[in-house]
Design a protein around this motif. Sequence first.
Motif, PDB file in Angstrom:
ATOM      1  N   ALA A  36       1.125  -1.612  -0.282  1.00 54.98           N
ATOM      2  CA  ALA A  36      -0.366   0.254   0.009  1.00 54.98           C
ATOM      3  C   ALA A  36       0.723   1.433   0.043  1.00 54.98           C
ATOM      4  O   ALA A  36       0.770   1.995  -0.516  1.00 54.98           O
ATOM      5  N   ILE A  37       2.003   1.251   0.785  1.00 52.58           N
ATOM      6  CA  ILE A  37       2.563   2.371   0.078  1.00 52.58           C
ATOM      7  C   ILE A  37       3.428   2.479  -0.243  1.00 52.58           C
ATOM      8  O   ILE A  37       3.667   3.417  -1.219  1.00 52.58           O
ATOM      9  N   VAL A  38       4.566   1.064  -1.334  1.00 50.15           N
ATOM     10  CA  VAL A  38       5.156   1.732  -2.608  1.00 50.15           C
ATOM     11  C   VAL A  38       3.656   2.254  -3.396  1.00 50.15           C
ATOM     12  O   VAL A  38       4.031   3.017  -4.465  1.00 50.15           O
ATOM     13  N   MET A  39       2.284   1.637  -3.754  1.00 51.44           N
ATOM     14  CA  MET A  39       1.124   2.280  -4.710  1.00 51.44           C
ATOM     15  C   MET A  39       0.803   3.593  -3.486  1.00 51.44           C
ATOM     16  O   MET A  39       0.551   4.523  -4.901  1.00 51.44           O
ATOM     17  N   VAL A  40       1.025   4.366  -2.851  1.00 50.83           N
ATOM     18  CA  VAL A  40       0.458   5.679  -2.352  1.00 50.83           C
ATOM     19  C   VAL A  40       1.117   6.297  -2.654  1.00 50.83           C
ATOM     20  O   VAL A  40       0.967   7.675  -2.698  1.00 50.83           O
ATOM     21  N   MET A  41       2.808   6.333  -2.229  1.00 47.02           N
ATOM     22  CA  MET A  41       3.651   7.489  -2.185  1.00 47.02           C
ATOM     23  C   MET A  41       3.598   8.191  -2.766  1.00 47.02           C
ATOM     24  O   MET A  41       3.663   9.708  -2.939  1.00 47.02           O
ATOM     25  N   PRO A  42       3.405   7.988  -4.289  1.00 56.65           N
ATOM     26  CA  PRO A  42       3.753   8.919  -5.784  1.00 56.65           C
ATOM     27  C   PRO A  42       2.684   9.478  -5.767  1.00 56.65           C
ATOM     28  O   PRO A  42       2.649  11.015  -6.000  1.00 56.65           O
ATOM     29  N   ILE A  43       1.390   9.325  -5.403  1.00 54.90           N
ATOM     30  CA  ILE A  43       0.358  10.522  -5.515  1.00 54.90           C
ATOM     31  C   ILE A  43       0.792  11.434  -3.952  1.00 54.90           C
ATOM     32  O   ILE A  43       0.171  12.351  -4.542  1.00 54.90           O
ATOM     33  N   VAL A  44       1.033  10.857  -2.998  1.00 53.29           N
ATOM     34  CA  VAL A  44       1.272  11.102  -1.760  1.00 53.29           C
ATOM     35  C   VAL A  44       2.233  12.529  -1.672  1.00 53.29           C
ATOM     36  O   VAL A  44       2.796  14.028  -2.178  1.00 53.29           O
ATOM     37  N   TYR A  45       3.053  12.079  -2.559  1.00 54.83           N
ATOM     38  CA  TYR A  45       4.075  12.943  -3.229  1.00 54.83           C
ATOM     39  C   TYR A  45       3.817  14.166  -4.330  1.00 54.83           C
ATOM     40  O   TYR A  45       4.201  15.398  -3.647  1.00 54.83           O
ATOM     41  N   MET A  46       3.230  13.533  -5.371  1.00 52.70           N
ATOM     42  CA  MET A  46       2.575  14.623  -6.225  1.00 52.70           C
ATOM     43  C   MET A  46       1.704  15.641  -5.467  1.00 52.70           C
ATOM     44  O   MET A  46       2.153  16.824  -6.007  1.00 52.70           O
ATOM     45  N   LEU A  47       1.056  15.631  -4.525  1.00 58.92           N
ATOM     46  CA  LEU A  47       0.615  16.033  -3.588  1.00 58.92           C
ATOM     47  C   LEU A  47       1.051  16.955  -2.996  1.00 58.92           C
ATOM     48  O   LEU A  47       0.703  18.199  -3.011  1.00 58.92           O
ATOM     49  N   SER A  48       2.156  16.985  -2.155  1.00 59.88           N
ATOM     50  CA  SER A  48       3.046  17.313  -1.642  1.00 59.88           C
ATOM     51  C   SER A  48       3.437  18.722  -2.457  1.00 59.88           C
ATOM     52  O   SER A  48       3.221  19.492  -2.377  1.00 59.88           O
ATOM     53  N   ALA A  49       4.219  17.678  -3.920  1.00 58.14           N
ATOM     54  CA  ALA A  49       5.155  19.081  -4.096  1.00 58.14           C
ATOM     55  C   ALA A  49       3.821  20.371  -5.158  1.00 58.14           C
ATOM     56  O   ALA A  49       4.606  20.882  -5.433  1.00 58.14           O
ATOM     57  N   SER A  50       2.568  20.013  -5.416  1.00 57.55           N
ATOM     58  CA  SER A  50       1.899  20.476  -5.989  1.00 57.55           C
ATOM     59  C   SER A  50       1.142  21.571  -4.902  1.00 57.55           C
ATOM     60  O   SER A  50       1.209  22.753  -5.423  1.00 57.55           O
ATOM     61  N   ILE A  51       1.772  21.419  -3.901  1.00 55.78           N
ATOM     62  CA  ILE A  51       2.054  22.332  -2.636  1.00 55.78           C
ATOM     63  C   ILE A  51       3.266  23.284  -1.975  1.00 55.78           C
ATOM     64  O   ILE A  51       3.243  24.044  -1.275  1.00 55.78           O
ATOM     65  N   LYS A  52       4.099  22.795  -3.081  1.00 56.55           N
ATOM     66  CA  LYS A  52       5.005  23.605  -2.726  1.00 56.55           C
ATOM     67  C   LYS A  52       5.864  24.391  -3.332  1.00 56.55           C
ATOM     68  O   LYS A  52       5.158  24.573  -4.723  1.00 56.55           O
ATOM     69  N   TYR A  53       6.640  25.257  -2.405  1.00 54.89           N
ATOM     70  CA  TYR A  53       7.696  26.590  -4.071  1.00 54.89           C
ATOM     71  C   TYR A  53       7.984  25.805  -4.172  1.00 54.89           C
ATOM     72  O   TYR A  53       8.892  24.798  -4.039  1.00 54.89           O
TER      73      TYR A  53
END
Lengths: 289, 349
Positions: A36-53
């Motif tokens: 589950a972590i392997v599957m979810v991590m890219p999505i979490v990273y994508m969402l995280s990166a989308s709200i970063k400077y």
Amino acid sequence: MTEIRASSAALMQTRAAKGPRDPWSVLRWTLLAMGAIVMVMPIVYMLSASIKYPFEMYDLNIIPKEPTFENYTYVLSDGRFLRWFGNSFLIATLTTLSAVFFDALVGYALCKFTFRGRTFVFIAILSTLMIPTEMLVIPWYLMSKSFGWLDTYWGIMFPGIMTAFGTFLMKQFFETVPDDFLEAARIDGLNEFQIWWSVALPLVTPALSALAIFIFLGNWTAFLWPLIVTNSAELYTLPVGLTTFSVEQAVEWELIMTGAALATIPTLIVFLVFQRYIIRGVAMAGLKG
Amino acid sequence: MATLSLHNLVKAYGKTEVLHGINLDVADGEFVVFVGPSGCGKSTTLRMIAGLEDVSGGEVRIGGAVVNHLEPKDRNIAMVFQNYAIYPHMSVRKNIGFGLRTAKMPKADKEKRIEEVAAILSMTEYLDRKPAQLSGGQRQRVAIGRAMVRDPAVFLFDEPLSNLDAQLRTQMRLEIKKLHQRVGTTIIFVTHDQVEAMTMADRIVIMKDGHIQQVGTPAEVFHQPANAFVAQFIGAPSMNMLQGRITADGIEVAGRVIARKTPGAVGSAVTVGIRPDDLRVTPDAGSFAGRVSVLEPLGAETLAYVDIGGQEVVARADGRTPPPLRAQVHLTVDPANLHLFDAEGVAIR
């Protein structure tokens, strides 16, 4: 009575053995959690990166130090993004409708009609599954060039208007539809197209839904062929358009991630809508028993 | 309503012929049951009448007109399938009304017709339900309703009761018979169950290996079977078949001579058929003597299997006073009730 008590006790013991303290159970859950972590991590990273400077982009922290929605504002206010989004939506929708229609039609004909060369046609269709897309783009390109389809919506869509996989899937599902249904409709006065449309198709709703999901996702995320066949920025699909945020001097990852995050919304909606039909379809029953 | 005629009907799959020239005339409003073992060709014949199978040879006539090349929808027939074939995604109302989709009649008339049919089948309160919410018997009624709604010239039933439990089957059997009496439409009913055939039919068509063995009323096929196959197929338990020989005084069976005038040469072999109902178990001297090997109590009666000279026969005994197991008993039979068959199995009369 003694036997019943004894078997109840045995059942409780079995349940206890399968409880959280069971080492196999712990291993199973650990493996599932890792998956589950392997599957979810890219999505979490994508969402995280989308709200970063941009300055935070190469930090691996999930929660940004200074979260911002400026990327979303920027991307959504950029007319190009909405255009690409619209292009992708139009192409994925039309291709899905077309492929589901023709795949189901051909699958039905291959399954329910007996004609000379039926097996040959089926094998020929199946054999196209063995050819990778990378090999097909050259003949597709030459064909598009010959017919003047380069840099057009039709040029992007035509390879997907019917799929070998969908034909195979639908044929297999139509095998489960008893001929009695079709014969009853034939006696009731329906022509063959009406039988397919009114009787056979509703009986394979789960397969249609699954196929619609696959095809929509496949077209929504398609990159290679739209990249090759289009030249004009206004015809780009979303995956192709997002690459323009990557230029020689810099890659604007925060904008790419924002675009990707927004791009997941239609796919989620499609899945949620059609999943309902899959479950409903499975629950249907009409034959004996 | 209409007459139905099959003339030299042949069905072949490639070089394999499965129906070998079927001839039959069904009168207007008649209830005809096709019965026979699996693979005898009864369902194939029905499907050819329906237009679901091509005709390899011969003619199918409905109402006097040859329909060989007509589409099923143009034959003015309706069919009820073994698996009901009611559409699971449609309500009972839509299922029943499905056959009217292509009918050119006002919507109000269609609705009225659906309501009428539902009322006849006691399904009015279930009209808005889906098939998954119905019992097996109710689903079968919907299937019958869908056939009835178009008011066809001929009803075709393809083993419609075989998926129902025994109690429901008996009930539906009665309902179909009442329905026939009420609507009077010509019915062709296929079954492998000879009890269904006997109880429902005006005439029974008994088939085997793609040939008609006999056509007759239930009484005719039971009391005057055309051959040994029909004699054994109709009636439960099956007719007892004993090997015998024609003598100057009658027929010699199991070491006894039963006085009866019989055509045929003295000394020639015959098969003697005796219905279990015609064999009476008596403690006194009778036609045959034997030992009871098995008893099957059925309540009102008991089936007694008796070994007579190495051949086993079954006889019906009274349910209250059955003979004891392994008892030595005598069996009597009225010579007039013997059925005789020659070496080819053809009835000798």
